[in-house]
Design an enzyme around this catalytic site. Sequence first.
Site, PDB file in Angstrom:
ATOM      1  N   LYS A   1       7.075  23.242 -13.663  1.00  0.00           N
ATOM      2  CA  LYS A   1       6.294  22.054 -13.269  1.00  0.00           C
ATOM      3  C   LYS A   1       6.079  22.038 -11.757  1.00  0.00           C
ATOM      4  O   LYS A   1       4.975  21.737 -11.281  1.00  0.00           O
ATOM      5  CB  LYS A   1       6.968  20.769 -13.742  1.00  0.00           C
ATOM      6  CG  LYS A   1       6.163  19.542 -13.316  1.00  0.00           C
ATOM      7  CD  LYS A   1       6.034  18.468 -14.329  1.00  0.00           C
ATOM      8  CE  LYS A   1       4.994  17.438 -13.876  1.00  0.00           C
ATOM      9  NZ  LYS A   1       4.998  16.227 -14.648  1.00  0.00           N
TER      10      LYS A   1
ATOM     11  N   HIS B   1       6.870   9.527 -27.462  1.00  0.00           N
ATOM     12  CA  HIS B   1       5.885  10.358 -26.764  1.00  0.00           C
ATOM     13  C   HIS B   1       6.079  11.838 -27.116  1.00  0.00           C
ATOM     14  O   HIS B   1       5.132  12.536 -27.488  1.00  0.00           O
ATOM     15  CB  HIS B   1       6.019  10.119 -25.255  1.00  0.00           C
ATOM     16  CG  HIS B   1       5.137  10.976 -24.414  1.00  0.00           C
ATOM     17  ND1 HIS B   1       3.778  10.796 -24.343  1.00  0.00           N
ATOM     18  CD2 HIS B   1       5.415  12.041 -23.617  1.00  0.00           C
ATOM     19  CE1 HIS B   1       3.260  11.697 -23.532  1.00  0.00           C
ATOM     20  NE2 HIS B   1       4.232  12.475 -23.074  1.00  0.00           N
TER      21      HIS B   1
ATOM     22  N   ARG C   1       0.814  -1.239   0.000  1.00  0.00           N
ATOM     23  CA  ARG C   1       0.000   0.000   0.000  1.00  0.00           C
ATOM     24  C   ARG C   1       0.837   1.275   0.000  1.00  0.00           C
ATOM     25  O   ARG C   1       0.380   2.343   0.408  1.00  0.00           O
ATOM     26  CB  ARG C   1      -0.974   0.018   1.175  1.00  0.00           C
ATOM     27  CG  ARG C   1      -1.923  -1.160   1.159  1.00  0.00           C
ATOM     28  CD  ARG C   1      -3.168  -0.910   1.960  1.00  0.00           C
ATOM     29  NE  ARG C   1      -4.068  -2.035   1.845  1.00  0.00           N
ATOM     30  CZ  ARG C   1      -4.044  -3.103   2.645  1.00  0.00           C
ATOM     31  NH1 ARG C   1      -3.189  -3.159   3.640  1.00  0.00           N
ATOM     32  NH2 ARG C   1      -4.877  -4.090   2.454  1.00  0.00           N
TER      33      ARG C   1
ATOM     34  N   LYS D   1       2.975  11.540 -10.814  1.00  0.00           N
ATOM     35  CA  LYS D   1       2.086  10.709 -11.631  1.00  0.00           C
ATOM     36  C   LYS D   1       2.830   9.430 -11.984  1.00  0.00           C
ATOM     37  O   LYS D   1       3.936   9.491 -12.549  1.00  0.00           O
ATOM     38  CB  LYS D   1       1.689  11.425 -12.917  1.00  0.00           C
ATOM     39  CG  LYS D   1       0.564  12.418 -12.746  1.00  0.00           C
ATOM     40  CD  LYS D   1       0.087  12.882 -14.109  1.00  0.00           C
ATOM     41  CE  LYS D   1      -0.994  13.929 -13.971  1.00  0.00           C
ATOM     42  NZ  LYS D   1      -1.392  14.464 -15.294  1.00  0.00           N
TER      43      LYS D   1
ATOM     44  N   GLU E   1       8.638  18.563 -24.641  1.00  0.00           N
ATOM     45  CA  GLU E   1       8.046  18.914 -23.338  1.00  0.00           C
ATOM     46  C   GLU E   1       8.634  20.241 -22.835  1.00  0.00           C
ATOM     47  O   GLU E   1       7.947  21.012 -22.165  1.00  0.00           O
ATOM     48  CB  GLU E   1       8.271  17.798 -22.310  1.00  0.00           C
ATOM     49  CG  GLU E   1       7.672  16.445 -22.686  1.00  0.00           C
ATOM     50  CD  GLU E   1       6.154  16.318 -22.479  1.00  0.00           C
ATOM     51  OE1 GLU E   1       5.491  17.323 -22.167  1.00  0.00           O
ATOM     52  OE2 GLU E   1       5.633  15.194 -22.642  1.00  0.00           O
TER      53      GLU E   1
ATOM     54  N   ASN F   1      -0.937  19.128 -19.786  1.00  0.00           N
ATOM     55  CA  ASN F   1      -1.323  18.185 -20.822  1.00  0.00           C
ATOM     56  C   ASN F   1      -1.522  18.848 -22.171  1.00  0.00           C
ATOM     57  O   ASN F   1      -2.097  18.243 -23.087  1.00  0.00           O
ATOM     58  CB  ASN F   1      -2.630  17.493 -20.415  1.00  0.00           C
ATOM     59  CG  ASN F   1      -2.335  16.218 -19.682  1.00  0.00           C
ATOM     60  OD1 ASN F   1      -1.626  15.361 -20.193  1.00  0.00           O
ATOM     61  ND2 ASN F   1      -2.851  16.104 -18.487  1.00  0.00           N
TER      62      ASN F   1
ATOM     63  N   HIS G   1      -1.327  16.908 -25.333  1.00  0.00           N
ATOM     64  CA  HIS G   1      -1.291  15.488 -24.986  1.00  0.00           C
ATOM     65  C   HIS G   1      -2.567  14.744 -25.370  1.00  0.00           C
ATOM     66  O   HIS G   1      -2.515  13.541 -25.583  1.00  0.00           O
ATOM     67  CB  HIS G   1      -1.007  15.309 -23.489  1.00  0.00           C
ATOM     68  CG  HIS G   1       0.424  15.577 -23.113  1.00  0.00           C
ATOM     69  ND1 HIS G   1       1.050  16.780 -23.362  1.00  0.00           N
ATOM     70  CD2 HIS G   1       1.354  14.803 -22.500  1.00  0.00           C
ATOM     71  CE1 HIS G   1       2.296  16.724 -22.920  1.00  0.00           C
ATOM     72  NE2 HIS G   1       2.506  15.540 -22.399  1.00  0.00           N
TER      73      HIS G   1
ATOM     74  N   ARG H   1      -3.459  21.867 -13.075  1.00  0.00           N
ATOM     75  CA  ARG H   1      -2.387  20.963 -13.501  1.00  0.00           C
ATOM     76  C   ARG H   1      -2.614  20.425 -14.908  1.00  0.00           C
ATOM     77  O   ARG H   1      -1.656  20.100 -15.613  1.00  0.00           O
ATOM     78  CB  ARG H   1      -2.246  19.808 -12.495  1.00  0.00           C
ATOM     79  CG  ARG H   1      -1.130  18.851 -12.892  1.00  0.00           C
ATOM     80  CD  ARG H   1      -0.724  17.871 -11.823  1.00  0.00           C
ATOM     81  NE  ARG H   1       0.313  16.990 -12.336  1.00  0.00           N
ATOM     82  CZ  ARG H   1       1.015  16.163 -11.615  1.00  0.00           C
ATOM     83  NH1 ARG H   1       0.827  16.089 -10.313  1.00  0.00           N
ATOM     84  NH2 ARG H   1       1.941  15.406 -12.164  1.00  0.00           N
TER      85      ARG H   1
ATOM     86  N   GLU I   1      -4.501  17.269  -9.935  1.00  0.00           N
ATOM     87  CA  GLU I   1      -5.097  17.668 -11.209  1.00  0.00           C
ATOM     88  C   GLU I   1      -6.604  17.907 -11.103  1.00  0.00           C
ATOM     89  O   GLU I   1      -7.407  17.429 -11.911  1.00  0.00           O
ATOM     90  CB  GLU I   1      -4.800  16.613 -12.290  1.00  0.00           C
ATOM     91  CG  GLU I   1      -4.912  17.164 -13.696  1.00  0.00           C
ATOM     92  CD  GLU I   1      -4.331  16.231 -14.744  1.00  0.00           C
ATOM     93  OE1 GLU I   1      -3.092  16.137 -14.814  1.00  0.00           O
ATOM     94  OE2 GLU I   1      -5.099  15.589 -15.462  1.00  0.00           O
TER      95      GLU I   1
ATOM     96  N   HIS J   1      -1.445  11.628 -27.121  1.00  0.00           N
ATOM     97  CA  HIS J   1      -1.719  10.275 -26.619  1.00  0.00           C
ATOM     98  C   HIS J   1      -2.504   9.475 -27.647  1.00  0.00           C
ATOM     99  O   HIS J   1      -2.279   8.271 -27.830  1.00  0.00           O
ATOM    100  CB  HIS J   1      -2.501  10.338 -25.302  1.00  0.00           C
ATOM    101  CG  HIS J   1      -1.648  10.699 -24.118  1.00  0.00           C
ATOM    102  ND1 HIS J   1      -2.174  11.095 -22.912  1.00  0.00           N
ATOM    103  CD2 HIS J   1      -0.308  10.719 -23.956  1.00  0.00           C
ATOM    104  CE1 HIS J   1      -1.196  11.351 -22.061  1.00  0.00           C
ATOM    105  NE2 HIS J   1      -0.051  11.137 -22.679  1.00  0.00           N
TER     106      HIS J   1
END
Length: 362
Positions: free
Chosen positions: A233, A271, A127, A149, A191, A251, A254, A247, A243, A258
Site C-alpha cells: 500500500k 466491508h 481547515r 483517505k 484486503e 479498489n 470494491h 492507486r 488516485e 461497495h
Amino acid sequence: MRYSIRMPTNRIINVELGDRSYPIVIGRGLLGGGFDLQPYLAGSECLVVSNETVAPLYLDKVMVNVHGCSVESINLPDGEAFKTIETTASVFDKLVASKANRDTTIIALGGGVVGDIAGFAAACYMRGIAFIQVPTTLLAQVDSSVGGKTGVNHPQGKNLIGAFHQPRVVLIDTATLDTLPDRELKAGLAEVIKYGAIADVTFLGWLEQNMPALLERDPDALAYAVQRSCEIKAEVVAADEREAGRRAILNFGHTFGHAIEHCQGYGKWLHGEAVAAGMLMAAELSGVGSVELSRLRRLIRAADLPSRPPAIGAQKMLAAMGMDKKVLRKTLRFALLHRLGEATVTSEYDETLLRRILEAAD
Ligand code: NAD
Ligand code: GLY
C-alpha cells in the site's frame, strides 16, 4: 510447504510523500509504554477519537503513549451505520467544546470506521489539523489507516463525502488483534488477499500456505501479513497519492463490494466480506483464465469469506455501481487483473459479461 517469516521486534515502513512522509510502525505491545507518540503531536493537546467498543479495551493504554500531554477523548457509537456526517459533527462539537486549536492532534483509535471519521474531522477542523492513526482491526492495519483517505458515507453511496488527509504516523500494535472477533479478522483477510491478487503473486502463494496460521492468529504470520500489505500500500500511495491513476488498483473488488454494502444496508455484510465476493466478480470480469479464477476462489473460501454475492438484482447493483468514485464521464471504470499479481484500472470491459456476472447473482 508451510513456512513462517520471523519478524524483527518493530518494523518501520515509510510512506514517501515528500514533506508529508510518515512512518508506519508495526510491532507487538506498542500501545502502553511501547512507543512514544509525543514527537508526532503538533502540540501538547490531543483528542482521542474512539468508539464504545474499543475505548474500554485500549484508551488507557494510548494515554500512556501520550503521557504528559493534555488529552481529551470522545467515544463514537459503533458501526458502519454511524459513519455519517452527523457523527463527524459530534467530533467537531467536542473539538469546539475543548477549545481545540490548530496545534491539537486527533488520534484515531479503532477500526476503519473510527479512522475514516476521525481523519475526516481532522481534515476539516480549522481547515486541517494533525492526526495519528492507531488502527485496531486487521482491515484498518492493512488498509484504511494508510494512505490518507478519510470520509463518511452518504445515504446515496459509500464514502462519497471525504478528503485526502495524511496521518503523521500509523502505530500498529498487532496485539490489539487478540481481542478482535473472528468475523472481523476474516474480513481483514479479504484486503490482505487483495494485495496478493493485484501486486504480488509470491505473497498470494504465502497466503495460500499460511491461511490456517492466520486464522489461528499465529502472531508471526499476522505480523508478516500486516507488514507485506502495508509495504504494497505504501508503494502504491507514494506513486499516486490522489488516485489520479494507479492507486485505483487498490479498489480491486470494491466497485462490486461497495454496491453490495450499499444495496444490503450498511453493516449487514462487513466491508471485507463484500470485497471478497466483489474480487471474484472483478476477476471474472477481467477475463483471467479459469485456473487463476479458481485459485483466487479457493483462497477466499480458505479464509472463510463469501465467494458469491447476495441476491440483490442486476439493476439495483448497476445503479449503485454508478455512484462509484471511479466513474468518469458517466462511464464505469474497474480495477481488473491482467493476471494474478498484476492489475490495471480501465473503462474497457465486456458489458455483456458484466451483465451476466450480475444476473448470475440474482
Ligand atoms: P470497523 O471500524 O467497523 O471495526 C469492526 C468492529 O471491530 C467494530 O465493531 C469495532 O468496534 C470492533 N473493533 C475494532 N478494533 C477492535 C479490537 N481490537 N478488539 C475488538 N473489537 C474491535 O470496521 P473495519 O473493518 O475496521 O473498517 C471498515 C471501514 O473502513 C469501512 O467503512 C470502509 O469503508 C473503511 N475503509 C477505508 C479505507 C481507507 O482507505 N480510508 C480503506 C478500506 C476500508
Ligand atoms: N483502500 C483504497 C485506497 O486507499 O486507495
